[in-house]
Design a protein around this motif. Sequence first.
Motif, PDB file in Angstrom:
ATOM      1  N   MET B 184       0.814  -1.218   0.000  1.00 47.06           N
ATOM      2  CA  MET B 184       0.000   0.000   0.000  1.00 47.06           C
ATOM      3  C   MET B 184       0.849   1.270   0.000  1.00 47.06           C
ATOM      4  SD  MET B 184      -3.292  -1.003   2.336  1.00 47.06           S
ATOM      5  CE  MET B 184      -4.183   0.483   1.867  1.00 47.06           C
ATOM      6  N   ARG B 185       2.080   1.163   0.438  1.00 53.18           N
ATOM      7  CA  ARG B 185       2.965   2.305   0.354  1.00 53.18           C
ATOM      8  C   ARG B 185       3.577   2.413  -1.041  1.00 53.18           C
ATOM      9  NH1 ARG B 185       6.665   4.722   3.361  1.00 53.18           N
ATOM     10  NH2 ARG B 185       7.961   2.951   3.892  1.00 53.18           N
ATOM     11  N   ASN B 186       3.370   1.399  -1.844  1.00 55.83           N
ATOM     12  CA  ASN B 186       3.894   1.404  -3.217  1.00 55.83           C
ATOM     13  C   ASN B 186       2.844   0.947  -4.220  1.00 55.83           C
ATOM     14  OD1 ASN B 186       7.019   1.871  -2.889  1.00 55.83           O
ATOM     15  ND2 ASN B 186       6.403   0.427  -1.291  1.00 55.83           N
ATOM     16  N   PRO B 187       1.715   1.629  -4.228  1.00 51.70           N
ATOM     17  CA  PRO B 187       0.642   1.183  -5.113  1.00 51.70           C
ATOM     18  C   PRO B 187       1.036   1.378  -6.575  1.00 51.70           C
ATOM     19  CG  PRO B 187       0.123   3.329  -4.205  1.00 51.70           C
ATOM     20  CD  PRO B 187       1.381   2.862  -3.522  1.00 51.70           C
ATOM     21  N   LYS B 188       0.529   0.518  -7.406  1.00 53.21           N
ATOM     22  CA  LYS B 188       0.779   0.599  -8.842  1.00 53.21           C
ATOM     23  C   LYS B 188       2.251   0.524  -9.207  1.00 53.21           C
ATOM     24  CE  LYS B 188      -1.827   2.623 -11.589  1.00 53.21           C
ATOM     25  NZ  LYS B 188      -2.529   3.558 -12.481  1.00 53.21           N
ATOM     26  N   ARG B 189       3.028  -0.055  -8.340  1.00 53.38           N
ATOM     27  CA  ARG B 189       4.438  -0.248  -8.660  1.00 53.38           C
ATOM     28  C   ARG B 189       4.742  -1.721  -8.518  1.00 53.38           C
ATOM     29  NH1 ARG B 189       7.911   3.847  -6.307  1.00 53.38           N
ATOM     30  NH2 ARG B 189       8.063   4.466  -8.478  1.00 53.38           N
ATOM     31  N   VAL B 190       5.401  -2.268  -9.549  1.00 57.92           N
ATOM     32  CA  VAL B 190       5.744  -3.681  -9.479  1.00 57.92           C
ATOM     33  C   VAL B 190       6.796  -3.904  -8.408  1.00 57.92           C
ATOM     34  CG1 VAL B 190       6.566  -5.679 -10.727  1.00 57.92           C
ATOM     35  CG2 VAL B 190       5.332  -3.897 -11.930  1.00 57.92           C
ATOM     36  N   LEU B 191       6.545  -4.836  -7.524  1.00 54.90           N
ATOM     37  CA  LEU B 191       7.520  -5.186  -6.500  1.00 54.90           C
ATOM     38  C   LEU B 191       7.960  -6.617  -6.743  1.00 54.90           C
ATOM     39  CD1 LEU B 191       5.573  -3.673  -3.478  1.00 54.90           C
ATOM     40  CD2 LEU B 191       7.414  -2.624  -4.786  1.00 54.90           C
ATOM     41  N   PRO B 243      -5.644  -0.194  -7.510  1.00 53.96           N
ATOM     42  CA  PRO B 243      -7.061   0.049  -7.215  1.00 53.96           C
ATOM     43  C   PRO B 243      -7.920  -0.766  -8.165  1.00 53.96           C
ATOM     44  CG  PRO B 243      -5.861   2.117  -7.351  1.00 53.96           C
ATOM     45  CD  PRO B 243      -4.921   1.033  -7.788  1.00 53.96           C
ATOM     46  N   SER B 244      -9.002  -1.276  -7.659  1.00 50.15           N
ATOM     47  CA  SER B 244      -9.798  -2.199  -8.466  1.00 50.15           C
ATOM     48  C   SER B 244     -10.614  -1.464  -9.521  1.00 50.15           C
ATOM     49  CB  SER B 244     -10.747  -2.995  -7.565  1.00 50.15           C
ATOM     50  OG  SER B 244     -11.435  -2.129  -6.696  1.00 50.15           O
TER      51      SER B 244
END
Lengths: 245, 245
Positions: B184-191, B243-244
Amino acid sequence: MTTTTSNRPDVLARADGSPVRALVVDDEPTLAELLSTALRYEGWQVDHALSGHAAVRAAKALDPDVIVLDVMLPDLSGIDVLRRVRATNPNVPVLFLTAKDAVEDRIAGLTAGGDDYVTKPFSLEEVVARLRALLRRTGAVSSREEAVLVVGDLRMDEDSHEVSRDGEDIRLTATEFELLRYFMRNPKRVLSKAQILDRVWQYDFGGQANIVELYVSYLRRKIDKGRTPMLHTLRGVGYVLKPSV
Amino acid sequence: MTTTTSNRPDVLARADGSPVRALVVDDEPTLAELLSTALRYEGWQVDHALSGHAAVRAAKALDPDVIVLDVMLPDLSGIDVLRRVRATNPNVPVLFLTAKDAVEDRIAGLTAGGDDYVTKPFSLEEVVARLRALLRRTGAVSSREEAVLVVGDLRMDEDSHEVSRDGEDIRLTATEFELLRYFMRNPKRVLSKAQILDRVWQYDFGGQANIVELYVSYLRRKIDKGRTPMLHTLRGVGYVLKPSV
DNA sequence: ACCGAACCTGTGAACTTGCTGAGGATGGGT
DNA sequence: ACCCATCCTCAGCAAGTTCACAGGTTCGGT
């Protein structure tokens, strides 16, 4: 804005406009050379060191913006090099190179600080992409640029790996993604199959040459199907990605 | 709002906009390095000291916003360091690092003033979260930010550890919570799995790499089950939380 | 029109990667 | 001392991805 010093659309530069400085550290001359050449082609200023000690010295002398570091050096361990380099260059981001089957090369913690790594054998496109990502994140370079590539109505977000054309989401596999990224970083430029193979596939790829045709075919199916084609064949020369406008 | 100095959505800063200043005190160079790098990646300005005396001097000279202090230093006890530092910096919040089996009451004495502690071995995500909480509580930084993370209809209150999706409460275990917080601290970022492992698991974790897959699986069961999935797999690359919508 | 070269793409096999159930170990709480 | 929640290992299954191969198609030149 298209005609800067290079006709590449997206050459990174430091805050003062001077070229990005990279330091490549690998004891294998061939690999060091390969990497250096690729990075110079990005418009960067590149030096390389063939040993850990040399790397530490070079880092001190050159104050690079980014370092590519093989963790398997004959004289010093990757962690030792990192620690010594960080003593003089506390903020420089590092991209580690590590063997795929390395028995837990103890990369643990290396990516934790925001650094990154790629496994050998790698593709040059991958290395360059990761380096650019590191530079972007650390803000060491003046990048008005976001992590988004746009060509015509084609859009690629390198951070989220999202690709869309004309707003419609497109799912790509890892290889397809890399191939498209290469095209999108070189729009309106003919890329030969040999170039593509050298750039997108791992440097030790030994398979059939028509793999590029195959993947171009896959890509077209996903991005051009039912639309104005953007991916064009130049018989006997290569392929081009052009805005459909 | 997308184009700040960093592309991180949530970099803390001081009242005057300058970066948060942290002081890391640990006699083990590797750990000090790991912590420093991780905190720099948060966009903070970090110095480190390898001994109690050096820590006292550094605190005086740097006037940090927060201190990370190993209580087990060779030259001075944690209590001594704290007392001396407080002489010059009476209000600086301190995060203590302590061995797991350390005597409890001693820690209790140390943290009486609103400070906090984590036990070694810790995860970086935990240390960073606690430091952010300390800074928030002491008001040393200008945080428009609340202790609440929101991604789509997913909501996480870092203080109360409450998590909900679309209003419905979700119970998470400690590890699941940390993993989700990282996402959640890195939304929309591939981890990548390596990143996640380095960041969410304790730095000395030596177990099977598929632990990340396992916990992603647990998380999905709790936050995605019967809903539009938010946690997506990118084969060969990593995971993304989106986000959905 | 014809021909050969270059290119495209369907098929399926080999391989890689990710998912998840079962169960053991651990540790805190009562 | 016991129980239960949690963390983690292991292993088998499922699915996705990469690639070779080969037959088909298109193109440019004559």
